[in-house]
Design a protein around this motif. Structure first.
Motif, PDB file in Angstrom:
ATOM      1  N   ARG A   1      63.452  90.076  -4.422  1.00  0.00           N
ATOM      2  CA  ARG A   1      63.871  90.883  -3.272  1.00  0.00           C
ATOM      3  C   ARG A   1      63.333  92.311  -3.377  1.00  0.00           C
ATOM      4  NH1 ARG A   1      64.337  92.310   1.520  1.00  0.00           N
ATOM      5  NH2 ARG A   1      66.210  93.378   2.148  1.00  0.00           N
ATOM      6  N   VAL A   2      63.383  92.881  -4.573  1.00  0.00           N
ATOM      7  CA  VAL A   2      62.868  94.233  -4.774  1.00  0.00           C
ATOM      8  C   VAL A   2      61.368  94.265  -4.532  1.00  0.00           C
ATOM      9  CG1 VAL A   2      62.471  96.036  -6.502  1.00  0.00           C
ATOM     10  CG2 VAL A   2      64.711  94.957  -6.314  1.00  0.00           C
TER      11      VAL A   2
ATOM     12  N   LEU B   1      70.181  97.522 -13.375  1.00  0.00           N
ATOM     13  CA  LEU B   1      71.282  96.633 -13.737  1.00  0.00           C
ATOM     14  C   LEU B   1      71.946  97.064 -15.045  1.00  0.00           C
ATOM     15  CD1 LEU B   1      69.803  93.201 -12.666  1.00  0.00           C
ATOM     16  CD2 LEU B   1      71.761  94.368 -11.659  1.00  0.00           C
ATOM     17  N   GLU B   2      71.174  97.531 -15.994  1.00  0.00           N
ATOM     18  CA  GLU B   2      71.759  98.009 -17.247  1.00  0.00           C
ATOM     19  C   GLU B   2      72.582  99.277 -17.022  1.00  0.00           C
ATOM     20  OE1 GLU B   2      72.124  96.510 -20.153  1.00  0.00           O
ATOM     21  OE2 GLU B   2      71.151  94.816 -19.190  1.00  0.00           O
TER      22      GLU B   2
ATOM     23  N   GLN C   1      74.353  85.857 -16.051  1.00  0.00           N
ATOM     24  CA  GLN C   1      75.666  85.815 -15.404  1.00  0.00           C
ATOM     25  C   GLN C   1      76.017  87.172 -14.811  1.00  0.00           C
ATOM     26  OE1 GLN C   1      78.214  84.403 -18.523  1.00  0.00           O
ATOM     27  NE2 GLN C   1      77.592  82.265 -18.249  1.00  0.00           N
ATOM     28  N   PHE C   2      75.686  88.231 -15.516  1.00  0.00           N
ATOM     29  CA  PHE C   2      75.922  89.579 -15.008  1.00  0.00           C
ATOM     30  C   PHE C   2      75.143  89.796 -13.714  1.00  0.00           C
ATOM     31  CE2 PHE C   2      74.778  94.083 -14.759  1.00  0.00           C
ATOM     32  CZ  PHE C   2      76.031  94.662 -14.764  1.00  0.00           C
ATOM     33  N   ASP C   3      73.863  89.384 -13.708  1.00  0.00           N
ATOM     34  CA  ASP C   3      73.033  89.528 -12.499  1.00  0.00           C
ATOM     35  C   ASP C   3      73.661  88.805 -11.312  1.00  0.00           C
ATOM     36  OD1 ASP C   3      71.289  90.914 -14.114  1.00  0.00           O
ATOM     37  OD2 ASP C   3      69.690  89.409 -14.044  1.00  0.00           O
ATOM     38  N   VAL C   4      74.169  87.598 -11.538  1.00  0.00           N
ATOM     39  CA  VAL C   4      74.776  86.822 -10.455  1.00  0.00           C
ATOM     40  C   VAL C   4      76.016  87.523  -9.902  1.00  0.00           C
ATOM     41  CG1 VAL C   4      76.016  84.674  -9.920  1.00  0.00           C
ATOM     42  CG2 VAL C   4      73.879  84.598 -11.217  1.00  0.00           C
ATOM     43  N   ILE C   5      76.860  88.034 -10.772  1.00  0.00           N
ATOM     44  CA  ILE C   5      78.067  88.734 -10.325  1.00  0.00           C
ATOM     45  C   ILE C   5      77.690  89.961  -9.502  1.00  0.00           C
ATOM     46  CG2 ILE C   5      80.083  90.062 -11.107  1.00  0.00           C
ATOM     47  CD1 ILE C   5      80.385  87.014 -11.401  1.00  0.00           C
TER      48      ILE C   5
ATOM     49  N   TYR D   1      78.833  89.706  -5.677  1.00  0.00           N
ATOM     50  CA  TYR D   1      80.064  90.431  -5.378  1.00  0.00           C
ATOM     51  C   TYR D   1      79.892  91.926  -5.138  1.00  0.00           C
ATOM     52  CZ  TYR D   1      82.157  86.046  -6.636  1.00  0.00           C
ATOM     53  OH  TYR D   1      82.491  84.709  -6.679  1.00  0.00           O
ATOM     54  N   VAL D   2      78.845  92.508  -5.725  1.00  0.00           N
ATOM     55  CA  VAL D   2      78.607  93.944  -5.512  1.00  0.00           C
ATOM     56  C   VAL D   2      77.631  94.161  -4.370  1.00  0.00           C
ATOM     57  CG1 VAL D   2      77.774  96.078  -6.574  1.00  0.00           C
ATOM     58  CG2 VAL D   2      79.153  94.470  -7.912  1.00  0.00           C
ATOM     59  N   LEU D   3      76.519  93.418  -4.376  1.00  0.00           N
ATOM     60  CA  LEU D   3      75.494  93.608  -3.345  1.00  0.00           C
ATOM     61  C   LEU D   3      75.672  92.691  -2.136  1.00  0.00           C
ATOM     62  CD1 LEU D   3      72.392  94.077  -5.658  1.00  0.00           C
ATOM     63  CD2 LEU D   3      73.812  95.830  -4.578  1.00  0.00           C
ATOM     64  N   GLY D   4      76.564  91.690  -2.232  1.00  0.00           N
ATOM     65  CA  GLY D   4      76.896  90.849  -1.093  1.00  0.00           C
ATOM     66  C   GLY D   4      75.902  89.731  -0.765  1.00  0.00           C
TER      67      GLY D   4
END
Length: 83
Positions: free
Chosen positions: A5-6, A42-43, A69-73, A77-80
């Motif tokens: 996407r980026v 992300l970090e 897993q962090f990327d998925v969350i 949930y943060v970026l929608g």
């Protein structure tokens, strides 16, 4: 998905330089630069979550998740982004 996407965003928003060539680096260097920028962002988010207080400890727990897993969350949930 985030990295793709980026890169798509960068391709759509890049203008020509003074000599009419693209201002983006070519091939692997560009991909590496994009991945590095996304990973750094992300970090940074992980660091912020780890330092955020929450009554149930949710944010620090999210910050301890493995990279994928962090990327998925963050994506969902943060970026929608949808599943």
């Amino acid at each position: 998905m985030l990295k793709m996407r980026v890169e798509m965003h960068l391709r759509m928003n890049v203008g020509p330089s003074a000599d009419v060539r693209s201002t983006t680096p070519a091939g692997t260097a560009r991909t590496t630069a994009i991945h590095d920028a996304v990973r750094a962002t992300l970090e940074h988010m992980r660091t912020q979550l780890a330092a955020t207080d929450s009554p149930l400890g949710l944010y620090p727990a999210i910050a301890t998740l493995p990279e994928r897993q962090f990327d998925v969350i963050i994506l969902q949930y943060v970026l929608g982004y949808p599943c």
